[in-house]
Structures are given as structure tokens and as C-alpha cells.
Design an enzyme around this catalytic site. Sequence first.
Site, PDB file in Angstrom:
ATOM      1  CB  SER A 183      -1.270  -0.367  -0.309  1.00 24.32           C
ATOM      2  OG  SER A 183      -2.197  -1.115  -0.794  1.00 24.32           O
ATOM      3  CB  SER A 239      -4.761   1.144  -1.645  1.00 21.90           C
ATOM      4  OG  SER A 239      -3.712   1.457  -0.558  1.00 21.90           O
ATOM      5  CE  LYS A 292      -2.180  -3.581  -3.752  1.00 23.06           C
ATOM      6  NZ  LYS A 292      -3.365  -2.852  -2.338  1.00 23.06           N
TER       7      LYS A 292
END
Lengths: 485, 480
Positions: A152, A176, A77
Amino acid sequence: MIHTASLKTLAAQLAQKKISSVELATLFLDRIERYNPTLNAFITVDRDKALAAARQADAQLGAGETAPLLGIPLAHKDIFCTRGLRTTCGSKMLANFVAPYDAHVVERLREAGMVMLGKCNMDEFAMGSSNETSYFGPVKNPWDLTRVPGGSSGGSAAAIAARLVPAATGTDTGGSIRQPAALCGLTGLKPTYGVVSRYGMIAFASSLDQGGPMAASAEDCALLLNAMAGFDARDSTSLERAPEDYTRELERPLDGLKIGLPKEFFGAGMDDGVRAAVEEALAEYRRLGAETIEVSLPNSGLSVPAYYVLAPAEASSNLARYDGVRYGHRAAEYRDLIDMYEKTRAEGFGAEVKRRILIGTYVLSHGYYDAYYLKAQQVRRLIAADFAEAFKQCDVLMGPTTPSAAFRFGEKSADPVAMYLSDIYTIAVNLAGLPGLSIPCGFAGGLPVGLQIIGPWFAEARMLNVAHRYQQATDWHRRLPEEFA
Amino acid sequence: MSQWEVVIGLETHVQLLTKSKIFSGAATAFGAEPNRQACAVDIALPGVLPVLNRAAVVCAIKFGLAVGAKIAPRSVFARKNYFYPDLPKGYQISQYETPVVAGGGLSIRVGEQEKFVRLVRAHLEEDAGKSLHEDFHGKTGIDLNRAGTPLLEIVSEPDLRSSAEAVAYAKALHSLVTWIGICDGNLQEGSFRVDANVSVRRPGAPFGTRREIKNLNSFRFLQQAIDYEVAWQINELEEGRAIHQATVLFDPASGETRAMRSKEDAHDYRYFPDPDLLPLEITPQWIEEVKAALPELPQAMRERFQADYGLSAYDASTLTATREMARYFEETVAAAGKENAKLCANWVMGELAARLNREELDIAAVPLAPALLAGLIRRIADGTLSSKLAKEVFEALWNGEGQDADAIIEARGLKQVSDAAAIEPIIDAVIAAQPKSVEEFRAGKEKALNALVGQVMKATQGKANPQQVGELLRKKLAAN
């Protein structure tokens, strides 16, 4: 089909020299090249660096070295700092930021021999549940390109769901990891707060942020967590504990497992399709020897409001460093210092980030602190106490990860509160610092549904066991979106 | 003017003497090239985190023990949020609701008056960087070397009633923090910075509105700034104007204070507990360990000097101004003998201190070992040296001549002549040469004897013992 293989299979193929790490990396890099223009799951891909790392892994494999993750590709990420490769956090503010250090997680997974292919798209500063807030554009859900992948960690989820990479890292502040895992049909684990170091992981809300693995299966996640977890003196909230093997309980039978079903997680607000899939999963667990009982988390209704005080409060302070003075975006023209700050931050941050900075600044302001921040901290303790009480009666808790399957682009982005409520089942877990896991448990209207498993602190090995036994009996986690098969 | 009472409280930022910063591993040494002692944590790159330096906590514990304060078993670091270019994170990590040290106090002395000044608290925090407004052609340069340097902010109660008391307190505090080794005490480099909260009131009335004078880095400026501020406030009030709470700066060039910002535009710092740091836990065992390593404190040492050496409170206080001075004195006494302690005190505070002062030397750099001074003092005590000759020997010792006092006395033939047989012929010669003085003395003029003693001393080049000469003269003049 090597791109759909489990990490264990990939490791075996590499060890047996059936495939090289360079071939494997090339295969996935080619898939990224082919599919990423459609999905927008990656912000940065570095083929040269990836192949260099793969060659290094091949050299180690050639020398007879074996390790569970050696030579296997992964993506991070874009919230994890990577030395020499830009780390944007999904924001214009950091669009050109290159860290001079690796995050602890990046370091650990590199040391484990994993080959980083690139950095995954995400909601800006991890603020969002749909990946629509990214400066680099929304990520599409491989199961339905008109729908969000969740957020996210939506880039990580979409990349794995389309098998552009076999595994990825994510971070989870209010859901997330788990929510995008659910919406993309993956397995994602948010460990106990403090198990994975936050060093080099760009902060959103420090007391809630926790990094974790995302992959197809619980077994894959266990292997990844083995490498990610561990004490790091550079993070004061990192826990000093003896290392554990998170795969050690995978095969344990589920006879006698006590599953608590919080009645608050099965009330109104859940889509019928989600409910049906979750009920069927619970029936499967009973067939596997588990027992289900109803429990209560009476204060769970307060978790969303408490979270939306605490997380923005911490964020408003954590994001103060992006002022244009030392690095990151700075407005091109300004009259004076204040003008420089205002223009830099007005241009550098998107709407959702600004909204949360404003909320956070407000709740910490003189005269409001006691009513909001302090009260929310008290609520947080009540929520943690609810969980402690529930775990006296059961080993794990189960329920839906999200109230609905993947929603359409724009469906909730106009209504922040509707968006915030998509994390209604996941947020309490962060407030209490507990581990939470989402596994695929079926489909609703052709879209994946996630089952959430919540355990007491440090119960990751047991939770992964609970997930793994289910995945041995079902194949939801092996299903692929047709277009990307 | 006399119907106004001055009320002062001081907030002092003491830079702690640790090798690395309070939340990072970067060095704290002063004077490096700009931004060369600022690591990723100090410049607040994304994703990096603070880790508390235990050495800074030890400094805080030492201070708490030295002022008899309570050391909190659990204290909390908080974020003080505000934007400024030399504050990299956009917040300063400090302690707010629960400081590490609470209460305690220290004694100060103004003239003969001793006073106990109470402390409110002392808390740990990080320093900011520096904004450099020169040499950047209308822009501002930022140097983050100082960012993250550990500070102990020490807050006094408003117990001080004059600029003299404020200076005495600041000096006592400065002496204490250097004494216990938690600060290098360097005022020019900003290791010890004082903010003064000043107000005036009618005696017995509630506290007046205060104004805070920021960042005073010398005792002289502290005194000047308070004196100016007090006169200004009294004038305002006597002219019928109200004092408004404000932060003011002192301009050493003009000797004036001027308002920097008023209360209306005061920041809302939005303090909240720093989620990146765990609460600071200090166990009783940790406190005991620090206590065991703590040197004898100045107050205890003053009391011991009075009791053991029979010194006055003033002498004891002067000799304990710094740990080096006290150590020098004690080593001198140890070599000269306890019975000569008062003489040692006089020489250390007198000749030695004057000489150090003249040469702008710190006692730590004194070229004269205590044992050598003690050798000199022993020769004064046993009558070998007159005080005049002693000064000559001191001079020679200071300049490194001779092995010790005895060698110099021997080499220069400075030994006091106490042998009556050796002096008598000289006395006789003086009596014969000074009939006028002899006559005056016999006529009952006591002073005339001094003139005769002086002549004998001159003739012996100061080596005679003046007291003995006087006695011999009396005897001879009475006999004749």
C-alpha cells in the site's frame, strides 16, 4: 545531480554549505510540481510549511549544528498523522481529517531535522497491493506508467523512484513497504514488530502494522531507521530497548555469512525473469563470501489464508471508529442513527475496505471465531516456529520479494485472491513479527525486481549490512527510470 | 407465592477512584463541562493507542485481596465490538475469557442471619460516554467525559434468594469498595451501578429463565425493581406463560420494569484479544506490595471487635459499616478506656448516629472529636453524670460549648450529687411533704417509692443519683 544523491551526500553538501536546505526543498518541490500530475504520488504537498521547516534547518546548520538528517527533505505516507496538515489514509472517510498531534515517527524525523514536503498516496487504509484502492486515484509506476507501483505504500515508492523526494516513510502490514519497494526498484525495510512506535500511525491490523523507511539504498534506510526507532510509552507494543546505531555494521565483510534459501519461496508461481534476477543476486552474494543453503518453512503456504483472517478481523474492529459521529465523513442526509451509520460507511469506504470489514466481522462472529480467528492464531505460531527453526541454520533468509514484477492497472483488481497472492513471500514475515528488507536486484522485462532479506528479531543492523555490501558491489539501486532522471 | 424460590445474581459496575482514565491521561473528575475531559484517546481519533493505567490494576488487586479471590498472574484485555454514538472506538476494552480477579466472596447479614455470597469474577473495563437526549431539539448530544473511566465489574454467583439479600449484598459490597478506597461510592453520580439478574423457580428445580434489570443506582430502586420483577415473573408463570430471557429497565416513577431488548436481538459482540494491549501480568511481588498497603478489612475488624471489646456480632457489624465509623469508635475507645467499650459502642451507634442522621451528616464530617465523646463517657462510667444529664452534655459538646465534658459539667453545675449528707435534708423534706406516698409504700406498694425518688430528683434538678436516693429512702422509711 543533487536529486539523485544519497542521504549521506546530501548531509555533507548541507554541512559544507554547498547547498541550503531551502534550495534542496525547493528543488524537490519543483520536481513534485512537475511530475506529480503524472504520477499522483502525493495527496498533499505543503510548500509553505516545507520551506519554513527548511529555513529552520538552515538556521541550525548556520549555527554549526550537524546531524545526519538535518535539512534533508522527506515525505510521509499519508497514514502518519501530522499536526495541522490533513491525514487522509487514502480514504474519503478522512479526506478532510486534520490531526491535532504528530505521529511518533513524524515527531522523531522532525526532531532529526528532516523537512517534510508532503503526504504520499496509498491504498485506502493500507488495504491493497497496487495503490488502486486509494480514494485519491491510483499511483503510477515511474518505470512504466501503465503499471502499478505496488502497495500500500505505493505513493512513497513512486515518489522516491522518480526522485521527487530522497526518502519517505511507509508502513508494512503484509508487505506494504517491501512489495512497492521491489516494484519501484527501491530499498525498503519493515523493522521487527515493536521497534517503531505505532502512535499516530492509523491502524489497519494492529498486531501486524509496522512503520519503516523507504529510500534508494540500505545506507539511507539505516540512517532513517536510527531516527524512527525507539521506545514510545504511548504505544503499549513499543519495545523498551537500548537505542542502536543501525549503521554500525554496514561495512562488515560478508565472509562466512550463511544465507538460507527457503525452498517454498523458489517453487512454482514465480516469474522466470524474477527467478533469474534473484539467482544472479545469490551468485553475487556467493562471490562476496557468503554461503547459501536450502532451508524449509513448511507452514509458509498457510500464511496468506491466516493473514486474510487475522488482518481483516483486526481491521473490522479498528475501523469501527469511523462512524460519522465525531469526525470524518458523515452522510448528508439520514433518517435515524442506523441510517446515518450505514450511509456514512457506505459512502466513506471503498470496495476493498468494505470487503475486509465484512471478512473480519464474519470470522469474529459467534460460532466462527474458533474455526477462523483462533485457528489462524495457531497457524501464526507455527509460522513463527518455522522461522525460528530456519534461523538455527543460517543468519538471514533470502528469496524474491514478489512473484512477479509490476503488473498492469486492472490486471488483478478484479480478482482479490490474485491480488492477495502478490504478497505471498512477504506476509509470513509480518505474522512472525520479523524484520524484512527488499533491495533492487535487477530487472525483468525492463521492470525492477526485488530481493527479500529476512532476519531474526532485531537483526536489522546485520540485514542492512548484508544489503549494503551488495549495493557496494552492484548499482541496481542507482538506476533511474529514464523519464524522471 | 410461597412455593416459588427467588434466585438473584448481581453484576456491579464500580467506578475506580483513579486520577486519570484507564487507558489515557485524561482526568476522571465528575461534573466537568461536556467533552472537556476527553483526550484524543478517549474520543478515538485515528492512530492513537490505549496505555493501561497501573492505578486501576492496583484497585483490582486490592479488591481481589479483600474478597479472598484469585488474582490472575496473566489476564487479557479484549474488545467488545458494537456501534453506539457514545462508544467512540466502536468497541469497549474489557476483559472476557481471563478476568483479573476470579472467585472469592463476601459475608452479608439479613437480620440475624449471616450468609456468604460467592463471586464469579471481577474484571477491568472502560466506561462509555453519555448520550444526552434532552436539550438538543430532537437530536442526541454526546458527552465523552466519562468515556474511558475505569470500572471494575463484579459478578456474583446467583446465591441471593430475596430482594433483602440482594440489597444487603449490594450494601456490603458498597461498604467494602469504599472501605478499601477503590471507589468513592457515590450512587447519584453513577460510581456504583447494579444490574440484577432475576429468576424464579420451584424449590429444587433447575434455574428458571432470567431477566436482567439494568443500571440500578440506589438500594431502594434495587429492592423495588426486584420485588416488582419477581411478582411479575411469578404471575406470568402462574398464568401459564413462559419467561423469555431479556434485558429490562426499571422505571422509578411507575415502579415497574419493562423489556428493553430480547435475547433474539442480543448483540454478537465479536470479542477478541485487543492487539493494542499486552496481556496484564501481575507478579506475586506486586500483590504483596498492595497487600502491605491494604487497611484492616471489615470482616477481620468485626471479629476483633467481638474478641477484644466483647461486643455483639450486631454491634461489631454496625460499627464496621464504614471505615470512618470504625475509626471513630476505636479512637473513642482508646481515649475512654477499653473497659468502657460497650458504652462507647452504645453512644456511637445511638446518640451520635442519630444526631448525624438528623443533620444528614457523614461521620467523616462529625464536629465532635472522639476524645471529647470519650471524656463524656468516662463521666457516665464513674457515676458523675446520669444518662439524662449526659445527653445535655453531649448536646453542649456537639454545639462546641466548653473545652470538654468536665468543663461543661463544672460550668453548668451538672455534677451528680452522691454525698448522702447533701441529699438527706431533701429526702426528709420530701417524706414530710408526701405522706400519701409514704403510707402507700409502707402498705407494701413498691411503686410508691418511684414517685418519691422522682420528687427527690426533681428537687435536686436531676443531679442526685437515683439509685442512691432509692436506697436512702428505704433506709429512712424503714427506720421511722
